[in-house]
Design an enzyme around this catalytic site. Structure first.
Site, mmCIF file in Angstrom:
data_model
loop_
_atom_site.group_PDB
_atom_site.id
_atom_site.type_symbol
_atom_site.label_atom_id
_atom_site.label_comp_id
_atom_site.label_asym_id
_atom_site.label_seq_id
_atom_site.Cartn_x
_atom_site.Cartn_y
_atom_site.Cartn_z
ATOM 1 N N GLN A 101 0.830 -1.200 0.000
ATOM 2 C CA GLN A 101 0.000 0.000 0.000
ATOM 3 C C GLN A 101 0.868 1.256 0.000
ATOM 4 O OE1 GLN A 101 -3.524 -0.634 2.944
ATOM 5 N NE2 GLN A 101 -1.907 -2.026 3.612
ATOM 6 N N ASP A 104 6.248 4.549 -1.913
ATOM 7 C CA ASP A 104 7.683 4.736 -2.110
ATOM 8 C C ASP A 104 8.252 3.569 -2.920
ATOM 9 O OD1 ASP A 104 8.449 2.543 -0.164
ATOM 10 O OD2 ASP A 104 7.424 3.906 1.214
ATOM 11 N N HIS A 119 -1.621 1.565 -4.197
ATOM 12 C CA HIS A 119 -1.930 2.986 -4.059
ATOM 13 C C HIS A 119 -1.049 3.860 -4.949
ATOM 14 C CE1 HIS A 119 -3.782 2.099 0.158
ATOM 15 N NE2 HIS A 119 -4.599 1.813 -0.834
ATOM 16 N N CYS A 130 -4.068 12.902 -20.477
ATOM 17 C CA CYS A 130 -4.060 11.711 -21.336
ATOM 18 C C CYS A 130 -3.500 10.476 -20.642
ATOM 19 C CB CYS A 130 -3.269 11.975 -22.614
ATOM 20 S SG CYS A 130 -1.471 12.073 -22.397
ATOM 21 N N CYS A 158 0.610 15.681 -24.941
ATOM 22 C CA CYS A 158 -0.594 16.501 -25.149
ATOM 23 C C CYS A 158 -0.501 17.881 -24.495
ATOM 24 C CB CYS A 158 -1.829 15.755 -24.636
ATOM 25 S SG CYS A 158 -1.949 15.689 -22.829
ATOM 26 N N GLY A 195 3.118 -4.435 8.912
ATOM 27 C CA GLY A 195 3.099 -2.988 9.071
ATOM 28 C C GLY A 195 1.831 -2.325 8.612
ATOM 29 N N THR A 196 0.707 -3.027 8.711
ATOM 30 C CA THR A 196 -0.563 -2.441 8.288
ATOM 31 C C THR A 196 -1.653 -2.779 9.278
ATOM 32 O OG1 THR A 196 -2.266 -2.420 6.562
ATOM 33 C CG2 THR A 196 -0.976 -4.437 6.775
ATOM 34 N N SER A 197 -2.527 -1.824 9.530
ATOM 35 C CA SER A 197 -3.633 -2.043 10.453
ATOM 36 C C SER A 197 -4.786 -2.777 9.790
ATOM 37 C CB SER A 197 -4.126 -0.705 11.007
ATOM 38 O OG SER A 197 -4.535 0.145 9.948
ATOM 39 N N ALA A 239 8.721 -4.730 11.900
ATOM 40 C CA ALA A 239 9.045 -5.627 10.792
ATOM 41 C C ALA A 239 10.548 -5.869 10.693
ATOM 42 C CB ALA A 239 8.527 -5.042 9.477
#
Length: 253
Positions: A101, A104, A119, A130, A158, A195-197, A239
């Site tokens: 997610q 970087d 993301h 475009c 464009c 590392g994610t909720s 982590a």
């Protein structure tokens, strides 16, 4: 660090692994989370004012300046042991799919390939008109610490304004990446959620799909939250500390 022998056996036997990462992994490298990054010029703005298509349309110089400042911060950091452990794990199992997610490139710089960015990425801007990709110089931009307004470059195809390549509030996640992540989760036998909720949807469906399909799901976070499945492990910690120890315990016989 001592791990359950049942978990170690499942990791040794895993044939298809999914690693699903969130902001906590990047934070261990010193990258501020989205809201924590509001300092200097940006402290006067709500994140919603800086991360929507409407914000870019209303004030492209403000939004482009904010994201160039963030890109400078990211390129000034280095992958941490958590990133490196994930890249190493990919060499030790038959198949690994990395889903992140984060916007970087720390996974790539750690050696991971074919990362699915749900993301988007700070390093893949595109034309707002475009959608053609736009290449940025590889070196970090030199932005003042307090931030500044910047005029976005123009598309070479464009002439439209180039926008950051991230998914903004109100936008859909990239369909191909999301479908690939869901498919990998449905087919894996072990998923590491790191590392994610697990509260940002639809990305948070990735570990849920794996659990419903019968896979082992391992949550690595300072305060891990279980989904209520039968085959779950909660590993509390950073982590960069947990993953290297887990790999050593399971795979370095």
């Amino acid at each position: 660090m001592v791990f359950d022998q049942g978990l170690l056996a499942r990791l040794r036997d895993a044939r298809q692994v999914v690693v699903f990462t969130g902001a906590g992994v990047s934070a261990e490298s010193g990258i501020a989370t989205f809201r924590d990054a509001l300092s200097g010029l940006w402290s006067r703005f709500d994140p919603m004012r800086l991360a929507t298509p409407e914000a870019f349309e209303d004030d492209p110089e403000l939004v482009w300046g904010w994201y160039e400042w963030r890109r400078m911060q990211v390129l000034s950091t280095q992958p941490n042991p958590g990133h490196l452990a994930i890249a190493e794990l990919a060499k030790r199992v038959p198949k690994l799919t990395l889903v992140t997610q984060n916007v970087d490139d720390l996974h790539e710089r750690a050696g991971s390939a074919d990362v699915l960015h749900l993301h988007g990425s700070l390093h893949q801007p595109r034309c707002s008109r475009c959608a053609a990709p736009f290449s940025m110089p590889p070196e970090p931009p030199l932005e003042p610490a307090e931030g500044r307004r910047l005029t976005p470059p123009h598309c070479v195809h464009c002439g439209g304004l180039v926008r950051p390549g991230v998914v903004w509030f109100g936008e859909s996640l990239p369909g191909a990446a999301l479908e690939a992540a869901f498919a990998a989760a449905a087919e894996c036998d072990l998923l590491l959620s790191v590392g994610t909720s697990g509260v940002v949807y639809p990305a948070a469906q990735v570990p849920e799909i794996a659990l419903r399909a019968g896979a082992t799901v391992v949550h690595v976070n300072p305060e891990p939250q279980a989904l209520g499945g039968q085959h779950e492990w909660l590993l509390a910690g950073a982590a960069g500390e947990v993953l290297p120890s887990l790999l050593q315990a399971a795979l370095d016989d």
